[in-house]
Design an enzyme around this catalytic site. Structure first.
Site, PDB file in Angstrom:
ATOM      1  N   PRO A   1       0.817  -1.215   0.000  1.00  0.00           N
ATOM      2  CA  PRO A   1       0.000   0.000   0.000  1.00  0.00           C
ATOM      3  C   PRO A   1       0.855   1.272   0.000  1.00  0.00           C
ATOM      4  O   PRO A   1       1.940   1.286   0.570  1.00  0.00           O
ATOM      5  CB  PRO A   1      -0.794  -0.084   1.317  1.00  0.00           C
ATOM      6  CG  PRO A   1      -0.623  -1.454   1.822  1.00  0.00           C
ATOM      7  CD  PRO A   1       0.578  -2.041   1.182  1.00  0.00           C
TER       8      PRO A   1
ATOM      9  N   THR B   1      -1.666   4.290  -7.718  1.00  0.00           N
ATOM     10  CA  THR B   1      -2.689   5.179  -8.278  1.00  0.00           C
ATOM     11  C   THR B   1      -2.016   6.311  -9.054  1.00  0.00           C
ATOM     12  O   THR B   1      -2.462   6.683 -10.144  1.00  0.00           O
ATOM     13  CB  THR B   1      -3.568   5.756  -7.144  1.00  0.00           C
ATOM     14  OG1 THR B   1      -3.995   4.671  -6.329  1.00  0.00           O
ATOM     15  CG2 THR B   1      -4.755   6.510  -7.676  1.00  0.00           C
TER      16      THR B   1
ATOM     17  N   HIS C   1      15.995   0.960  30.206  1.00  0.00           N
ATOM     18  CA  HIS C   1      15.683  -0.042  29.175  1.00  0.00           C
ATOM     19  C   HIS C   1      16.109   0.463  27.786  1.00  0.00           C
ATOM     20  O   HIS C   1      16.822  -0.231  27.052  1.00  0.00           O
ATOM     21  CB  HIS C   1      14.169  -0.310  29.220  1.00  0.00           C
ATOM     22  CG  HIS C   1      13.686  -1.333  28.257  1.00  0.00           C
ATOM     23  ND1 HIS C   1      13.299  -2.595  28.643  1.00  0.00           N
ATOM     24  CD2 HIS C   1      13.530  -1.291  26.918  1.00  0.00           C
ATOM     25  CE1 HIS C   1      12.919  -3.275  27.579  1.00  0.00           C
ATOM     26  NE2 HIS C   1      13.040  -2.495  26.520  1.00  0.00           N
ATOM     27  N   GLU C   2      15.683   1.677  27.449  1.00  0.00           N
ATOM     28  CA  GLU C   2      16.000   2.211  26.118  1.00  0.00           C
ATOM     29  C   GLU C   2      17.500   2.432  25.958  1.00  0.00           C
ATOM     30  O   GLU C   2      18.061   2.176  24.889  1.00  0.00           O
ATOM     31  CB  GLU C   2      15.235   3.518  25.846  1.00  0.00           C
ATOM     32  CG  GLU C   2      13.713   3.387  25.871  1.00  0.00           C
ATOM     33  CD  GLU C   2      13.181   2.268  24.997  1.00  0.00           C
ATOM     34  OE1 GLU C   2      13.815   1.933  23.988  1.00  0.00           O
ATOM     35  OE2 GLU C   2      12.135   1.691  25.366  1.00  0.00           O
TER      36      GLU C   2
ATOM     37  N   ASP D   1      10.029  -7.311  22.848  1.00  0.00           N
ATOM     38  CA  ASP D   1      11.434  -7.517  22.438  1.00  0.00           C
ATOM     39  C   ASP D   1      11.752  -9.001  22.427  1.00  0.00           C
ATOM     40  O   ASP D   1      12.415  -9.505  21.512  1.00  0.00           O
ATOM     41  CB  ASP D   1      12.397  -6.857  23.448  1.00  0.00           C
ATOM     42  CG  ASP D   1      12.223  -5.344  23.501  1.00  0.00           C
ATOM     43  OD1 ASP D   1      11.693  -4.797  22.534  1.00  0.00           O
ATOM     44  OD2 ASP D   1      12.632  -4.741  24.517  1.00  0.00           O
TER      45      ASP D   1
HETATM   46  P1  ATP Z   1      -2.987   1.641  -2.166  1.00  0.00           P
HETATM   47  O1  ATP Z   1      -2.417   0.316  -2.545  1.00  0.00           O
HETATM   48  O2  ATP Z   1      -3.179   1.777  -0.694  1.00  0.00           O
HETATM   49  O3  ATP Z   1      -4.182   2.051  -2.966  1.00  0.00           O
HETATM   50  P2  ATP Z   1      -1.206   3.205  -3.849  1.00  0.00           P
HETATM   51  O4  ATP Z   1      -0.014   2.359  -4.132  1.00  0.00           O
HETATM   52  O5  ATP Z   1      -2.230   3.332  -4.926  1.00  0.00           O
HETATM   53  O6  ATP Z   1      -1.855   2.761  -2.467  1.00  0.00           O
HETATM   54  P3  ATP Z   1      -1.079   6.031  -4.032  1.00  0.00           P
HETATM   55  O7  ATP Z   1      -2.547   6.231  -3.778  1.00  0.00           O
HETATM   56  O8  ATP Z   1      -0.598   6.186  -5.416  1.00  0.00           O
HETATM   57  O9  ATP Z   1      -0.645   4.633  -3.455  1.00  0.00           O
HETATM   58  O10 ATP Z   1      -0.233   6.977  -3.082  1.00  0.00           O
HETATM   59  C1  ATP Z   1      -0.807   7.634  -1.959  1.00  0.00           C
HETATM   60  C2  ATP Z   1      -0.092   8.953  -1.757  1.00  0.00           C
HETATM   61  O11 ATP Z   1       1.264   8.720  -1.346  1.00  0.00           O
HETATM   62  C3  ATP Z   1       0.029   9.771  -3.029  1.00  0.00           C
HETATM   63  O12 ATP Z   1      -1.057  10.646  -3.167  1.00  0.00           O
HETATM   64  C4  ATP Z   1       1.327  10.515  -2.849  1.00  0.00           C
HETATM   65  O13 ATP Z   1       1.125  11.685  -2.083  1.00  0.00           O
HETATM   66  C5  ATP Z   1       2.164   9.576  -2.009  1.00  0.00           C
HETATM   67  N1  ATP Z   1       3.054   8.729  -2.836  1.00  0.00           N
HETATM   68  C6  ATP Z   1       3.058   7.380  -2.872  1.00  0.00           C
HETATM   69  N2  ATP Z   1       4.012   6.917  -3.686  1.00  0.00           N
HETATM   70  C7  ATP Z   1       4.626   7.998  -4.205  1.00  0.00           C
HETATM   71  C8  ATP Z   1       5.692   8.179  -5.134  1.00  0.00           C
HETATM   72  N3  ATP Z   1       6.306   7.128  -5.679  1.00  0.00           N
HETATM   73  N4  ATP Z   1       6.057   9.451  -5.446  1.00  0.00           N
HETATM   74  C9  ATP Z   1       5.446  10.515  -4.891  1.00  0.00           C
HETATM   75  N5  ATP Z   1       4.437  10.406  -4.000  1.00  0.00           N
HETATM   76  C10 ATP Z   1       4.025   9.177  -3.653  1.00  0.00           C
END
Ligand code: ATP
Length: 496
Positions: free
Chosen positions: A110, A115, A337-338, A412
């Protein structure tokens, strides 16, 4: 026919009852229920409009986003552009007898920019961009999803024609929701019908474009392994493009895109931020730059400084600060700990500590942020053993300084055991190459616990010489709340 007869007789009964003064409430109730049922069945209730990205009606670019706005992902961009060239240079492709591309599948974690890439692809091919999510097609009622698929393709053609475009890009996010292996879902009839309809529509994207419009389907998924093989067979999604987490160069590129319009102070070192954000996706990095700007705003500054980035990193990794205030004694334990983790991390991997903190974020009361020197894709036995040692160091420091361990180390320990298992399972232990399923349990158990015990002893001897340092610096850390890596290293070398 039957439906019309029923409606007609219902209306007659209603008028008859009304004329003779009978109570018409039950008829209104039954009629209302029937109408609602019909609406749901025909898919009119809950129908979704597909998102159409479109700026100008008069021939302007339909999505403004270009491949230049997508940071990193050089391989994915190269593969996509190569595939899109067939559309842009259709005549050449036809002359060579190349079958036109119908579908491209973007697969990866993700927030990695799938997109964005699809929108850039639409721009590159001067196409209208229609987007939908897999979940938009799934309803309880059989047939609704299939009808929505037909609508989606219909919308693509009509929008392209209305915008006078030759190409339409249909982007289906989370395509695994509707494109999962058929027959697997409960109530699978609806899922199967929806997927079948998608396959039919994709097969219909014939070599000659329909009414002058060519449609390209771009699917995106985090789980390509769940997709029905029919979807992946050549002629449907015949290009599979991996969109992975960005490497250091990619992270730097993404950070520079998202800080383009942000005022940065002179101390901001984007290379350092890129190095310290191993494992971040593009979406994480976008959020990081945004959070850093918010930190600057909260502090009333007009420029974002390096400390804002450091705070933002912790927020993105660990979550927002929480109002959980441990008492003095507990806070001291957290600091010890840290510091235990930090000392061993620095001794085994010099320069690895980016920050030591004793403030509550998410579920943690404190944490050490480490920054690897470079991105790692594989690990050796020595590196894994060092990780086990760093993980155990928190509990061992508590025992050494405060006399006993606490439940604060449970996570941990879990991770240390997991790492030891990895050493054994990868054939890196004294057992050599084994099969986890076939090896006797007690032999496996002895190997894993043996590895952990060796690291426990090593950690004890590493920390034994640093007990006074930890005792002294714990008080300082409690009042400062956070110590950055350089300050910590300076204190450690002073004490040596
Ligand atoms: P999902 O699988 O959750 O749908 P996705 O892979 O389609 O996610 P995007 O929706 O394209 O991810 O990216 C979400 C946001 O993260 C974008 O609007 C942008 O701001 C930022 N982002 C992600 N990848 C890039 C990238 N390679 N370059 C620049 N911005 C990015």
């Amino acid at each position: 026919m039957i439906r019309d007869a029923l409606i007609g007789s219902g209306l007659a009964a209603f008028l008859f009852c009304l004329a003779y003064g009978y109570d018409v409430t039950p008829i209104i109730l039954v009629g209302g229920l029937y109408a609602a049922f019909q609406l749901v069945i025909s898919g009119r209730i809950g129908d979704r409009k597909f998102e159409i990205v479109q700026e100008t009606q008069s021939g302007g670019r339909v999505s403004k986003l270009t491949f230049g706005d997508v940071g990193g992902q050089e391989t994915a961009k190269r593969e996509l552009v190569e595939a899109l060239e067939f559309i842009n240079n259709e005549e050449k492709a036809v002359r060579l007898g190349i079958r036109p591309l119908r579908g491209i599948l973007l697969s990866g974690p993700p927030g990695t920019g799938k997109t964005l890439l699809a929108k850039a692809a639409a721009n590159y091919t001067d196409a209208v961009f229609i987007s939908a999510a897999g979940s938009d097609f799934i309803e309880m009622y059989a047939g609704v999803g299939a009808r929505r698929i037909r609508d989606l393709f219909g919308t693509a053609y009509s929008t392209a024609r209305a915008c006078k475009k030759k190409t339409a890009v249909i982007f289906i996010d989370e395509i695994d929701v509707l494109g999962g292996v058929r027959g697997r879902h409960q109530g699978h009839l609806e899922y199967d019908q929806t997927l079948n309809q998608l396959l039919v529509e994709m097969d219909g994207l014939a070599s000659v474009s329909r009414e002058g419009v060519r449609v390209l389907v771009i699917g995106a998924t985090n789980r390509a392994d769940l997709l029905d093989p029919a979807l992946l067979r050549p002629g449907r999604f015949d290009r599979l493009v991996d969109v992975d987490l960005p490497d250091k160069v990619g992270r730097r590129h993404i950070l520079s895109i998202h800080t383009r319009h942000k005022p940065l102070a002179d101390d901001v070192d984007i290379d350092k931020v890129a190095a310290e954000t191993y494992g971040f996706s593009g979406a994480h990095l976008e959020s990081l730059t945004n959070e850093a700007a918010i930190m600057a705003l909260r502090a009333g500054r007009v420029r974002i400084n390096m400390n804002d980035f450091s705070e933002a990193m912790e927020k993105v990794i660990m979550g927002e600060r929480v109002e959980r205030k441990p008492d003095e004694e507990e806070l001291r334990r957290v600091a010890v700990h840290e510091l235990g983790h930090a000392v061993v991390s620095e001794l085994l991997k010099p320069g690895s500590v980016a920050a030591v903190t004793v403030s509550s974020r998410g579920k943690a009361l404190g944490y050490v942020r480490q920054s690897p020197k470079s991105d790692r894709y594989i690990e050796t036995a020595a590196q894994l053993e060092a990780r086990v040692s760093v993980l155990l160091a928190g509990a061992i420091a508590e025992e050494l300084i405060l006399g006993e361990r606490s439940t604060g180390a449970s996570q941990d320990i879990q991770q240390a055991v997991e790492t030891a298992r990895k050493i054994v399972n990868c054939g890196l232990s004294d057992l050599g190459i084994i099969s986890e399923e076939d090896i006797p349990r007690d032999q496996y158990h002895t190997a894993v616990t043996g590895l952990v015990q060796v690291q426990e002893e090593r950690t004890k001897s590493l920390l034994a010489t640093k007990a006074e340092f930890i005792r002294d610096v714990a008080g300082e850390l409690m009042s400062m709340e956070k110590m950055n890596g350089d300050t910590f290293r300076a204190r450690l070398s002073e004490a040596a």
